[in-house]
Scaffold this active site. Sequence first.
Site, PDB file in Angstrom:
ATOM      1  N   SER A 142       6.981  16.590  11.197  1.00  0.00           N
ATOM      2  CA  SER A 142       7.284  17.724  10.329  1.00  0.00           C
ATOM      3  C   SER A 142       8.780  18.048  10.378  1.00  0.00           C
ATOM      4  O   SER A 142       9.611  17.189  10.057  1.00  0.00           O
ATOM      5  CB  SER A 142       6.414  18.912  10.723  1.00  0.00           C
ATOM      6  N   ASP A 352      27.820  29.505   3.874  1.00  0.00           N
ATOM      7  CA  ASP A 352      28.619  28.403   4.403  1.00  0.00           C
ATOM      8  C   ASP A 352      27.868  27.547   5.414  1.00  0.00           C
ATOM      9  O   ASP A 352      28.430  27.123   6.436  1.00  0.00           O
ATOM     10  CB  ASP A 352      29.914  28.942   5.013  1.00  0.00           C
ATOM     11  N   HIS A 405      -1.249  17.297   7.056  1.00  0.00           N
ATOM     12  CA  HIS A 405       0.060  17.378   7.686  1.00  0.00           C
ATOM     13  C   HIS A 405      -0.008  17.178   9.209  1.00  0.00           C
ATOM     14  O   HIS A 405       0.961  16.724   9.813  1.00  0.00           O
ATOM     15  CB  HIS A 405       0.676  18.746   7.372  1.00  0.00           C
TER      16      HIS A 405
END
Length: 430
Positions: A142, A352, A405
Amino acid sequence: MQNAFIDNGVSYRQHHFKLPLDYRQPQGKSLTVFAREVVDIDKDNTELPWLVYFQGGPGFPSPRPDSGLGWLKRALKQYRVLLLDQRGTGLSSPLTTQTLSHMDPEQQAEYISHFRADNIVRDAEAIREQLGVEKWAILGQSFGGFCALTYLSFFPEGLSRAYITGGVPSLTRPADDVYRATYQRVLDKNAAFFAQFPSAQQRCIEIADYLRSNDVKLPNGQKFTVEQFQQIGINLGRSGANLPMYYLLEDAFVETACGKVLNTAFLQAMLMEQSYQTNPIYAFLHEPIYNQGEASNWSAHRVRNTEFTQFNYTPGNPFLFTGEMVYPWMFDQMKSLLPLRSAAEILAAKKDWPALYDPAKLTTNRVPVACAVYAEDMYVEMDYSRETLIGVANSRAWITNEYEHNGLRADGERILGRLIDMAEQIAQLP
């Protein structure tokens, strides 16, 4: 505390590394990163290659396994394994409400900004150098797969193999694209769950309406809301989760002398679902793991309120669970997150964020990369994984709908074994 032990023929050793908080200022603040070395005792005195495990999340420690854990059992046949507690988790200078309490919001946000994949990978590379390992293999599950792509971008010379399960991210797409895809997958999982358990829809409506009309407290004293209840839908993307989830809903109410109320056991289970309470990195950085030079601005919240408004429950309409999303209201409602509200807003507005990947470098990658991509993954969009792998040289994908998953947990021995075989085939190519 003893730093080594043996159990069932496997040796476990603890390692603690002092590393920079900010690698741009190596002589500045430091933190401790913990890793557990695991090796078959019969092979401990031999020259084994290393495999480093990157846990999913972000914000969760490496597993505390026994040798019977499926993927670890397979790995120990040929590797010396290093289970890395990523910075801020487990025994690695844990980042919690308690450890942040002495800072003001600006300091908290600045500190937390150093806990993404770029610095997790820098930690791993520094540890490799300290241990004197020439190259090692990595396994990323993951979010750990996101870390693997960052490692391949920054320090490919330190890697021999890369195995990724359910964790091939987009290299360039903004968070809004990710959540558009994720909401659609969550809609699919909702449809499948309520088709399997038709009575669950009415029970969920009953619970939601009760929460709207009553002041319900969780065992920690926190007011329990519809939005919090919806979040247990994060489980819908894991195999074997639907039936226990239905049973939980079935037992939600209890009859008392004062009428029907939500069961204390149900409310305790709801609190236990809120991992954000003890692992705030997950709440802080779940969206910034996608950000490169842009702000998240509460992406999942914005996309939900503009494009997927059906998730905003109102009486008379169908109930829907949400999935792996973080929302600003969590820092207004969840008890352990309340003191961190201002820092969360600063991080959501932060623009940023540095780059996490180097697409140009990945096009010339020489490290064999073998991936398990799950066709019906609710957390990581298959189409985006395929899009990425087209641009990663020497990569191969096993695309399958056999697993959800959590495939590595469900059948790790088989999955890792197949990826190891795939990587060896890649390595033999001219």
